[in-house]
Design an enzyme around this catalytic site. Structure first.
Site, PDB file in Angstrom:
ATOM      1  N   TYR A 121      27.766  11.134  71.525  1.00 44.45           N
ATOM      2  CA  TYR A 121      27.055  11.644  70.343  1.00 44.45           C
ATOM      3  C   TYR A 121      25.559  11.318  70.369  1.00 44.45           C
ATOM      4  O   TYR A 121      24.805  11.838  69.538  1.00 44.45           O
ATOM      5  CB  TYR A 121      27.678  11.087  69.059  1.00 44.45           C
ATOM      6  N   LYS A 128      37.685   5.946  79.937  1.00 40.71           N
ATOM      7  CA  LYS A 128      38.243   6.856  80.937  1.00 40.71           C
ATOM      8  C   LYS A 128      37.598   6.464  82.274  1.00 40.71           C
ATOM      9  O   LYS A 128      36.974   7.284  82.962  1.00 40.71           O
ATOM     10  CB  LYS A 128      37.936   8.310  80.527  1.00 40.71           C
ATOM     11  N   ASP A 143      43.607   8.723  77.175  1.00 35.48           N
ATOM     12  CA  ASP A 143      44.788   9.592  77.054  1.00 35.48           C
ATOM     13  C   ASP A 143      46.057   8.760  76.852  1.00 35.48           C
ATOM     14  O   ASP A 143      46.891   9.059  75.987  1.00 35.48           O
ATOM     15  CB  ASP A 143      44.911  10.545  78.259  1.00 35.48           C
ATOM     16  N   ASP A 170      35.911   7.750  67.670  1.00 31.97           N
ATOM     17  CA  ASP A 170      36.037   8.725  66.583  1.00 31.97           C
ATOM     18  C   ASP A 170      37.449   9.318  66.581  1.00 31.97           C
ATOM     19  O   ASP A 170      38.131   9.375  65.554  1.00 31.97           O
ATOM     20  CB  ASP A 170      34.980   9.818  66.801  1.00 31.97           C
ATOM     21  N   ASP A 221      40.976   8.603  63.802  1.00 27.94           N
ATOM     22  CA  ASP A 221      41.753   9.565  63.015  1.00 27.94           C
ATOM     23  C   ASP A 221      43.235   9.444  63.341  1.00 27.94           C
ATOM     24  O   ASP A 221      44.092   9.482  62.455  1.00 27.94           O
ATOM     25  CB  ASP A 221      41.281  11.007  63.281  1.00 27.94           C
TER      26      ASP A 221
END
Ligand code: ATP
Length: 364
Positions: free
Chosen positions: A139, A194, A226, A250, A254
């Protein structure tokens, strides 16, 4: 003389005003009317539509100069820049960078009385904190991506040693203060990345591993993003503190929120060395705005985080006690199902949930 605290308060868009008002009521009930000054300021997507300014100068100055920031929510889907990105996000992104709020702290805790969609977990069984790096990562290049000939597009993932060291230190310090993972009581920081695919993530992992040398009393653990989405569903009780790059943090916030009742109950604190901002982890939910049906719990629990942050920073026991009292009152209201908001399967309105928590506080 008793110290007073000035709270720069931005209600913002959508359900922002309702949930902010609820939080002010609950915090005043817990602290008394003379401890916190909630000073209202403008900002967000609706304000941009009126004035062309998403974060007015006086709002920014207040956020910088006051003791803490309380925010409702920013963003309206139809208020966008010509490139299609949402204006409302700029409100928070500018504050993150300007005030250097580098740690986005997202507690994921299953409260008694809240039904998790994960079978086999109940109150206390899920209790971890996601520490999302908040000023770098993917971001960081917002607004600076490139679209070429309408054929290809780039955004850049930024990872610095200094930025990763400080977020890793934040995560290890937090793990030291907590009571470990629910499963085994082990203080543990899981580095989520990752690293098997991109150099930037391998670097993030390596820097976290370096920092861990100063925190050998805390276990270090690694998970690819993942795999993490599977683990957070299959064995959430294994986790204590998770540190992640901005985008990954982020997304898993959620996911984690969904396992403990949804976005209406997930709080957040965006914390730097000298400033901090608190808001629910949800957005402005324009579909339910102005109807008194939103859950105020996420914002109220963010207010609790604010009281703890201020209490620790100023060694003010009154604030820490008020935070504990709100936690306990909220726990009672949910466990005894006195007022359960709709997103948790109940019927209570935003104001009824607020009333019930205030009553539980007054009765304590
Ligand atoms: P953002 O991108 O800013 O996070 P979003 O558009 O992805 O926002 P939210 O605004 O968080 O998503 O809301 C998604 C949906 O979840 C809403 O439309 C609403 O139905 C529900 N929701 C979010 N917050 C609450 C809340 N506090 N109480 C009840 N329902 C909520």
């Amino acid at each position: 003389m008793m110290r007073k605290y000035q709270i720069a308060t931005i209600a913002g868009d959508g359900i922002g005003p309702e949930v902010t008002q609820s939080t002010i009521r609950v915090l005043r009930e817990a602290c008394g009317s003379n401890v916190l000054d909630f000073e209202p300021f403008e900002g967000g997507a609706a304000h941009y539509r009126k004035t062309g300014d998403v974060l007015p100068k006086d709002t920014y100055a207040a956020c910088r100069d006051m003791d803490a920031v309380l925010h409702g929510a920013a963003g309206l889907p139809d208020v966008t820049y010509p490139d299609g990105t949402e204006v409302g996000n700029d409100f928070i992104l500018r504050l993150r960078v300007g005030l250097d709020l580098y740690a986005n702290v997202r507690p994921i805790k299953l409260l008694p009385g809240v039904a998790s969609p994960l079978r086999g977990f109940d109150g206390g069984g899920i209790d971890y904190v996601i520490v999302r790096e908040n000023t770098e990562g993917l971001y960081a290049s917002r607004g600076a991506g490139i679209v070429l000939r309408d054929e290809l597009a780039f955004d850049t993932l930024l990872v610095t040693r200094a930025g990763t060291e400080r977020i890793a230190r934040f995560a290890f310090e937090l793990a030291r203060k907590r009571h470990g993972a629910p499963r085994d009581g082990q203080a543990r920081v899981t580095v989520c990345d990752k690293a098997n695919i991109l150099r930037s993530y391998a670097f993030f992992r390596a820097v976290c591993t370096d920092v861990h040398r100063q925190y050998i009393d805390v276990a270090i653990d690694y998970a690819y993003i993942d795999a993490m989405t599977v683990y957070l569903v299959k064995r959430p009780d294994f986790y204590d503190v998770i540190v992640a790059e901005n985008l990954f943090g982020d997304i898993i916030s959620d996911l984690g929120g969904a396992t403990v009742g949804g976005m209406g109950i997930a709080p957040s604190g965006e914390i730097g060395d000298t400033h901090a901002l608190f808001q629910g982890a949800h957005g402005s939910a324009p579909d339910i705005a102005g109807q008194d049906v939103a859950s105020p719990l996420a914002t109220i629990l963010s207010g609790v985080m604010m009281l703890r942050w201020l209490g620790d920073r100023h060694e003010d026991e009154r604030l820490r006690q008020a935070a504990d009292a709100i936690d306990a009152a909220t726990g009672r209201v949910l466990a005894e199902r006195r007022a359960v908001p709709r997103d948790l399967g109940g019927q209570a309105s935003c104001s009824e949930v607020t009333d019930a928590i205030c009553q539980a506080l007054a009765a304590a």
